[in-house]
Design a protein around this motif. Structure first.
Motif, PDB file in Angstrom:
ATOM      1  N   GLY A   1       0.824  -1.197   0.000  1.00 37.67           N
ATOM      2  CA  GLY A   1       0.000   0.000   0.000  1.00 37.67           C
ATOM      3  C   GLY A   1       0.859   1.249   0.000  1.00 37.67           C
ATOM      4  O   GLY A   1       1.989   1.242   0.491  1.00 37.67           O
ATOM      5  N   GLY A   2       0.326   2.321  -0.546  1.00 41.40           N
ATOM      6  CA  GLY A   2       1.072   3.573  -0.557  1.00 41.40           C
ATOM      7  C   GLY A   2       0.139   4.759  -0.571  1.00 41.40           C
ATOM      8  O   GLY A   2      -1.004   4.665  -1.040  1.00 41.40           O
ATOM      9  N   PHE A   3       0.630   5.871  -0.053  1.00 41.08           N
ATOM     10  CA  PHE A   3      -0.112   7.125  -0.103  1.00 41.08           C
ATOM     11  C   PHE A   3       0.675   8.130  -0.923  1.00 41.08           C
ATOM     12  O   PHE A   3       1.875   8.311  -0.701  1.00 41.08           O
ATOM     13  CB  PHE A   3      -0.364   7.684   1.303  1.00 41.08           C
ATOM     14  N   SER A   4       0.023   8.794  -1.870  1.00 36.07           N
ATOM     15  CA  SER A   4       0.626   9.841  -2.685  1.00 36.07           C
ATOM     16  C   SER A   4       1.884   9.318  -3.400  1.00 36.07           C
ATOM     17  O   SER A   4       1.776   8.433  -4.246  1.00 36.07           O
ATOM     18  CB  SER A   4       0.914  11.074  -1.824  1.00 36.07           C
ATOM     19  N   LEU A   5       3.060   9.807  -3.055  1.00 33.37           N
ATOM     20  CA  LEU A   5       4.283   9.298  -3.679  1.00 33.37           C
ATOM     21  C   LEU A   5       4.411   7.790  -3.479  1.00 33.37           C
ATOM     22  O   LEU A   5       4.871   7.074  -4.378  1.00 33.37           O
ATOM     23  CB  LEU A   5       5.505   9.995  -3.092  1.00 33.37           C
ATOM     24  N   GLY A   6       4.015   7.291  -2.319  1.00 32.90           N
ATOM     25  CA  GLY A   6       4.070   5.854  -2.083  1.00 32.90           C
ATOM     26  C   GLY A   6       3.140   5.084  -3.000  1.00 32.90           C
ATOM     27  O   GLY A   6       3.472   3.982  -3.463  1.00 32.90           O
ATOM     28  N   ALA A   7       1.959   5.651  -3.287  1.00 33.70           N
ATOM     29  CA  ALA A   7       1.030   5.029  -4.224  1.00 33.70           C
ATOM     30  C   ALA A   7       1.598   5.067  -5.635  1.00 33.70           C
ATOM     31  O   ALA A   7       1.516   4.077  -6.387  1.00 33.70           O
ATOM     32  CB  ALA A   7      -0.315   5.754  -4.178  1.00 33.70           C
ATOM     33  N   ARG A   8       2.156   6.194  -5.995  1.00 30.90           N
ATOM     34  CA  ARG A   8       2.768   6.347  -7.321  1.00 30.90           C
ATOM     35  C   ARG A   8       3.904   5.337  -7.502  1.00 30.90           C
ATOM     36  O   ARG A   8       4.011   4.669  -8.541  1.00 30.90           O
ATOM     37  CB  ARG A   8       3.303   7.774  -7.445  1.00 30.90           C
TER      38      ARG A   8
END
Length: 253
Positions: free
Chosen positions: A101-108
């Motif tokens: 899982g990632g948020f923002s840059l982590g999602a990208r």
């Protein structure tokens, strides 16, 4: 719940921090740009909520972020260096069956890794990301380069002022950060058809920083879309984000 922090060497010897919480099925979580595992996952209880359902939550601090090293040499930032850091973590831990899982840059970073066949998680969570944050990243990177280059000269009321204050609060090394921004290529949206595992796309109902998350969900072959309260920065501070992620994951089989 106990939190531990270790360090390991990435593919090029850069020292990266790994934060762990819980026991059970592994899930790797990647934080947002100029943030950290502490800020995105730990501080507001998201990691604890997921760990409480029977997961070992493995949270990387990317290079230039959190408790990881921030090398200032340009050669430390080849294309998609953060994808390589995430892959180094998975290799270091010997993970074969895990979620990501990632948020923002982590999602990208997660989507780049999966679309290019670098990582193969069983399930994927994409938070705070839309089509523009993938296919038009160069525009977003230009915004942050301006924040870095003009830093203390940015006046209150300027759209970049809040970002400057956030970088300052995180103690971000601006030389390293500028190198890092140049390592992130756009993603050809046609490659999203390769992201075939069950995916949750979750985004704040006031978050348009990276374009349309709903449009992104529609481009993914096997995605659920969910909105939670908040702006891009605000959604990570509310329990709804962690609750949405935990509910979607459920308890490990």
């Amino acid at each position: 719940m106990t939190l531990t922090t270790d360090h390991f060497e990435s593919f090029d010897g850069t020292r990266l921090a790994l934060h762990r919480m819980g026991e059970g099925r592994p899930i790797v979580l990647l934080h947002g740009l100029f943030s950290s595992a502490q800020m995105n996952w730990i501080r507001f209880g998201h990691a604890e909520r997921i760990a409480g359902q029977g997961y070992e939550v493995l949270m990387l601090d990317f290079r230039v972020h959190g408790d990881s090293a921030a090398p200032r040499e340009a050669e430390a930032y080849p294309d998609n260096v953060l994808v390589r850091d995430a892959a180094a973590l998975v290799d270091q831990l010997g993970l074969t069956d895990y979620d990501l899982g990632g948020f923002s840059l982590g999602a990208r970073t997660s989507l780049h890794a999966v679309a290019h066949g670098v990582l193969e998680p069983a399930r994927l969570i994409v938070g705070g990301m839309g089509t523009a944050g993938l296919g038009e990243w160069a525009k977003r990177a230009a915004f942050f380069r301006r924040v870095i280059d003009e830093f203390d000269a940015i006046p209150k009321g300027d759209p970049a002022y809040f970002s400057m204050q956030f970088l300052k609060s995180q103690g971000t090394d601006r030389v390293a950060a500028r190198h890092l921004l140049g390592s992130m290529p756009d993603l050809d949206l046609a490659l999203l058809e390769r992201v075939t595992m069950p995916t949750l796309v979750v985004c704040g109902d006031e978050d348009r920083d990276n374009g349309s998350a709903e449009e992104l969900a529609n481009l993914l072959p096997n995605a659920d879309f969910m909105e939670v309260p908040g702006t891009h920065m605000g959604s990570v501070t509310k329990p709804d984000l962690g609750r949405a992620m935990a509910d979607w994951l459920g308890s490990p089989a």
